[in-house]
Design a protein around this motif. Structure first.
Motif, short mmCIF file in Angstrom:
data_model
loop_
_atom_site.label_atom_id
_atom_site.label_comp_id
_atom_site.label_asym_id
_atom_site.label_seq_id
_atom_site.Cartn_x
_atom_site.Cartn_y
_atom_site.Cartn_z
N UNK A 236 0.92 -1.14 0.00
CA UNK A 236 0.08 0.23 0.04
C UNK A 236 0.71 1.06 0.09
N UNK A 237 2.12 1.16 0.75
CA UNK A 237 3.05 2.30 0.65
C UNK A 237 3.62 2.61 -0.72
N UNK B 258 2.85 5.95 -2.54
CA UNK B 258 4.10 6.59 -2.19
C UNK B 258 3.82 7.84 -1.95
N UNK B 259 3.55 8.71 -3.01
CA UNK B 259 3.60 10.13 -3.11
C UNK B 259 2.55 10.72 -1.96
N UNK B 260 1.50 10.17 -1.81
CA UNK B 260 0.43 10.34 -0.95
C UNK B 260 1.00 10.69 0.41
N UNK B 261 1.73 9.37 0.74
CA UNK B 261 2.55 9.32 2.12
C UNK B 261 3.43 10.56 2.37
N UNK B 262 3.97 10.92 1.18
CA UNK B 262 4.95 12.07 1.48
C UNK B 262 4.13 13.44 1.36
N UNK B 263 3.28 13.65 0.62
CA UNK B 263 2.64 14.79 0.33
C UNK B 263 1.70 15.42 1.46
N UNK B 264 0.78 14.34 1.87
CA UNK B 264 -0.01 14.47 3.15
C UNK B 264 0.00 13.45 4.10
N UNK B 265 1.11 13.67 4.83
CA UNK B 265 1.27 12.67 5.87
C UNK B 265 0.33 12.68 7.06
N UNK C 168 -9.09 11.23 -5.36
CA UNK C 168 -8.41 11.75 -4.26
C UNK C 168 -6.65 11.65 -4.44
N UNK C 169 -6.35 10.32 -4.89
CA UNK C 169 -4.99 9.87 -5.15
C UNK C 169 -4.48 10.93 -6.43
N UNK C 170 -5.33 11.10 -7.25
CA UNK C 170 -4.68 11.72 -8.42
C UNK C 170 -4.66 13.35 -7.87
N UNK D 50 -1.42 13.82 -6.37
CA UNK D 50 -0.44 13.80 -7.39
C UNK D 50 -0.16 15.00 -8.34
N UNK D 51 -1.33 15.59 -8.57
CA UNK D 51 -1.12 16.88 -9.25
C UNK D 51 -0.24 17.92 -8.88
N UNK D 52 -0.14 17.93 -7.61
CA UNK D 52 0.79 18.99 -7.11
C UNK D 52 2.15 18.66 -7.58
N UNK D 53 2.54 17.46 -7.30
CA UNK D 53 4.12 17.16 -7.89
C UNK D 53 4.14 17.23 -9.50
N UNK D 54 3.13 17.02 -10.20
CA UNK D 54 3.00 17.02 -11.52
C UNK D 54 2.84 18.21 -12.22
N UNK D 55 2.57 19.40 -11.40
CA UNK D 55 2.41 20.70 -12.00
C UNK D 55 1.19 20.79 -12.63
N UNK D 56 0.09 20.06 -12.21
CA UNK D 56 -1.41 19.94 -12.72
C UNK D 56 -2.40 20.37 -11.82
N UNK D 57 -1.89 21.22 -10.72
CA UNK D 57 -2.87 21.87 -9.65
C UNK D 57 -3.89 22.83 -10.40
#
Length: 773
Positions: free
Chosen positions: A626-627, A631-638, A733-735, A738-745
């Protein structure tokens, strides 16, 4: 003494030699005295009587000591030689009583004989210690108590100092009861205790007992050659241990896989008392190894009935757990009904290995019921206990059952890896399991077995093979691969997902670009994980969790299903172990604005992907998986991660599991020539999960770009809409994260945020603060 007749003085002297006595024992020491005089003596007021125990008569300890001390100063007292002569007669009589446990012709029940064996052994041992005499028969008695399972008696033996031989005997007997010790530690401790007293040239009166116990401990620790050395040194003189050595030899044959020799040796055993129980137990294990489970169960039922009738709790505990080990292959309901009682009884008698076996049996029974989370937990518990106890020579090892459950569940890679490891260890000095399990797990995992696995089956090899495939078929028939609870607590990244250092990536680049399959120029470094040639492309490992096996599985799936994935042309590893793969470069382009036909094509491809069998690779419910997925979720919204992880686990639990891509949409990892799907690229590291997870993720990526659910579902075919409805908000929600890291916010992110605000505001609220929404 002066007030007693000469006959009564002799009777008093004889009674004082031991802590307890009865008329038969006095008669044995003083055969010339008539029975009536003995009975009259036992009725004197200074003789204590306790009808509830055997022997029933005792002298007060002060009187005993006085008689023994004063006798040397009495004119008609016994000389030292006379005292030893009478004591020897007492020892002979007590030995006969104790060894009656083996005599089926005795009128007393086995339970009564067993109790008398305990009392006679303790009486004789204390007398030997008190009078500093060696009684070789103590070896047979200690052996009898060990076989009968009177471990609590052996555990509480005294530790005398005056006679070294008796000190050693007591210490060895106590050590045999230490079920809490690691098997290897217990064996090595016993070797140190015994020293040279068990070597073939030893004249120690208890040497054969030591050889027997060393052989038994060596078996459990997995030292089969050492075990046969100890057992072969037992003197073949017709003594109790000498005659019973065949059980040790049969145990060795069982562990080596020579089942015909086991049967031949058991044919030579007597069919009386304890031997009947031991024969049934030995043959029961032999039948399990030959996959004759119902035959094994009937034999263990015999041992259970006999143990209960004899009042032998240790043998009852063993019989119960062994019966569960036989039933677990085909009768889960009865197995689970037996296990609680078996676990309680084994725990009560200190049989920790038995507790582990109960967990093993329960695991298999739950697997047959399709209760895979319980099966996995219990199997892990059994494996952990086996490891702690050092049970290398376990007759039914946890790792073998793990191979079976993995193979039945479609986890071919995991099953193959374990079976291969077991086979490799069989070639070394310390095999991980018995030879039979190397062969059987090889069958289950469909890999070649070692050529020197010379097993002597009771039937033919083909018959054994067919029988051993039945449990796998039975599990597969009843096994619906469903998702267990996910590893929600994996906050510490059980599977690391970090990017590899630049210098490591550069070494991988140089190694990969030297492949003859690559048609591009040699390069020294790469900014990302892809290097393009004219008709080929190199994919590099960029993160710690990425596995070469994923690329290999994709090639297998491409070949089996015709999915338009790139052909694998070459692969390898760079110094340090990072991997690379050279792939065919496919035509087509990515499309950020999915058409209906493209979505239909993607849905059809997903149906083919999900229908592929067998499944392989990392499962979503494996530890740490699951981690990897989040993976990005765990780092972006701990702060929000635990709640998101738990919601995804709740949604996925009990959903069917299939092979999944894990990271594909029309706008991601897919190539199109117009509306034709020409390429499916880069599957995720999680290779097995709920199939609706793939559809939910594809929609999460494509919906913000004008995609629609219906064409994807039409192309896919029959859809579990309830599962998709549960998973789509979570993938959105996961996507969003992810949009933050992808520059798609500002594009995809805003669309998803509006959708969640309108339809699933509670989900959006989980991340609003950390994403500054």
């Amino acid at each position: 003494m002066r007030d007693l007749s000469e006959t009564d003085r002799d009777l008093l002297r004889a009674a004082a030699l031991l802590e307890a006595f009865d008329a038969d024992l006095l008669q044995a020491m003083l055969p010339g005295i008539r029975r009536r005089r003995i009975e009259a003596f036992t009725s004197r007021p200074f003789v204590r009587r306790e009808e509830s125990v055997w022997p029933a008569y005792r002298l007060h300890d002060n009187l005993r000591r006085s008689v023994l001390d004063c006798d040397a100063h009495t004119p008609d007292g016994w000389t030292l030689g006379e005292r030893r002569e009478h004591l020897q007669r007492a020892i002979s009589h007590l030995a006969k009583v104790a060894l009656s446990i083996w005599d089926e012709e005795e009128s007393a029940s086995l339970a009564e004989r067993s109790r008398r064996t305990v009392a006679a052994f303790l009486l004789l041992l204390r007398a030997a210690i008190e009078h500093e005499v060696l009684a070789p028969v103590l070896a047979d008695l200690a052996y009898s108590l060990s076989v009968a399972g009177h471990w609590q008696v052996l555990a509480s033996l005294p530790a005398p100092d005056a006679v070294p031989e008796l000190t050693r005997l007591s210490a060895v007997a106590r050590l045999t009861t230490r079920g809490d010790l690691n098997a290897e530690d217990r064996y090595q401790a016993m070797l140190r205790l015994v020293g040279e007293c068990a070597i073939p040239e030893s004249s120690d009166p208890f040497a054969d007992y030591y050889r027997w116990e060393l052989g038994t401990r060596a078996h459990v620790a997995g030292h089969l050659d050492e075990a046969i050395g100890h057992l072969s040194a037992i003197t073949p003189d017709g003594s109790l241990i000498g005659a019973s050595a065949l059980f040790g030899l049969a145990d060795n044959a069982l562990r080596r896989g020579d089942y015909r020799q086991v049967a031949e040796l058991m044919d030579k055993a007597t069919d009386e008392g304890l031997d009947r129980i031991r024969v049934a137990d030995m043959l029961g294990h032999t039948y399990i190894h030959n996959a004759r489970f119902a035959d094994a169960a009937r034999l263990f039922e015999t041992t259970l009935e006999a143990a209960q009738a004899a009042g032998m709790p240790l043998w009852e505990a063993r019989a119960l757990r062994h019966l569960a080990l036989a039933l677990m292959w085909y009768d889960p309901d009865r197995t689970l009904a037996l296990v609680p009682r078996a676990r309680d009884l084994n725990s009560a008698v200190g049989e920790l290995i038995g507790v582990a076996q109960c967990d093993l049996a329960a695991s298999m029974a739950h697997a047959l019921r399709g209760q895979h989370a319980q099966a996995a937990d219990l199997l892990n518990s059994a494996a952990r206990q086996y490891e702690e106890l050092g049970a290398t020579g376990e007759l039914t090892p946890a790792e073998a059952i793990r191979v079976l459950q993995y193979a039945a569940d479609g986890r071919i890679d995991q099953a193959t890896a374990i079976a291969t490891r077991l086979a490799a260890s069989a070639q070394g000095p310390q095999p991980e399991c018995l030879p039979v399990w190397v062969q059987v797990t090889s069958w289950w995992a469909s890999i070649p077995a070692p050529r020197d696995a010379a097993l002597q089956w009771l039937d033919s090899t083909d018959t054994a093979l067919q029988r051993w495939k039945e449990p796998l078929d039975r599990l597969r028939r009843q096994h619906h691969s469903v998702c267990a609870p996910l590893d929600v607590a994996d906050r510490e990244a059980f599977i690391p997902t970090n990017r590899l250092p630049g210098d490591v990536l550069d070494r991988t680049v140089r190694s990969a670009s030297a492949s003859p399959a690559f048609d591009g120029p040699s390069v020294q470094q790469a900014d990302d994980g892809i290097i393009n040639g004219e008709r080929t492309v190199i994919k590099l490992q960029r993160r710690a969790h990425e596995r070469l096996e994923t690329a290999l599985h994709l090639e297998q799936l491409r070949t089996a299903t015709g999915i338009p994935a790139p052909q694998l042309l070459d692969y390898g590893t760079a110094p340090g172990g990072t991997w690379w793969a050279v792939l065919e470069r496919l035509p087509g382009t990515h499309n950020d604005h999915p058409t209906f036909e493209q979505q239909r094509a993607l849905g059809s491809m997903m149906r083919s992907w999900h229908s592929h069998s067998p499944a392989a690779g990392l499962r979503l419910d494996d530890p740490g998986a699951l981690g990897v997925l989040l993976g990005w979720t765990r780092r972006a919204v701990p702060h929000a991660y635990p709640a998101i992880a738990q919601r995804l686990s709740d949604a996925c639990e009990a959903m069917p599991m299939t092979p999944i891509h894990g990271d594909v949409a029309v706008g991601h990892n897919a190539l199109f020539d117009g509306d034709t799907l020409t390429g499916v690229l880069d599957p995720g590291a999680v290779e097995q999960g709920p199939p609706m997870l793939d559809l939910a993720w594809a929609l999460a990526v494509d919906l913000p770009h004008g995609g629609s659910a219906e064409p994807l579902l039409e192309g896919y075919g029959e859809v579990d809409r309830a599962a998709l409805h549960a998973l789509l908000p979570l993938m959105l929600l996961r996507r969003l994260i992810d949009t933050v890291a992808l520059g798609l916010s500002d594009t995809d992110g805003q669309w998803i945020a509006r959708h969640l605000r309108d339809n699933d505001p509670d989900l959006l609220a989980l991340v609003a603060e950390e994403l500054s929404l």
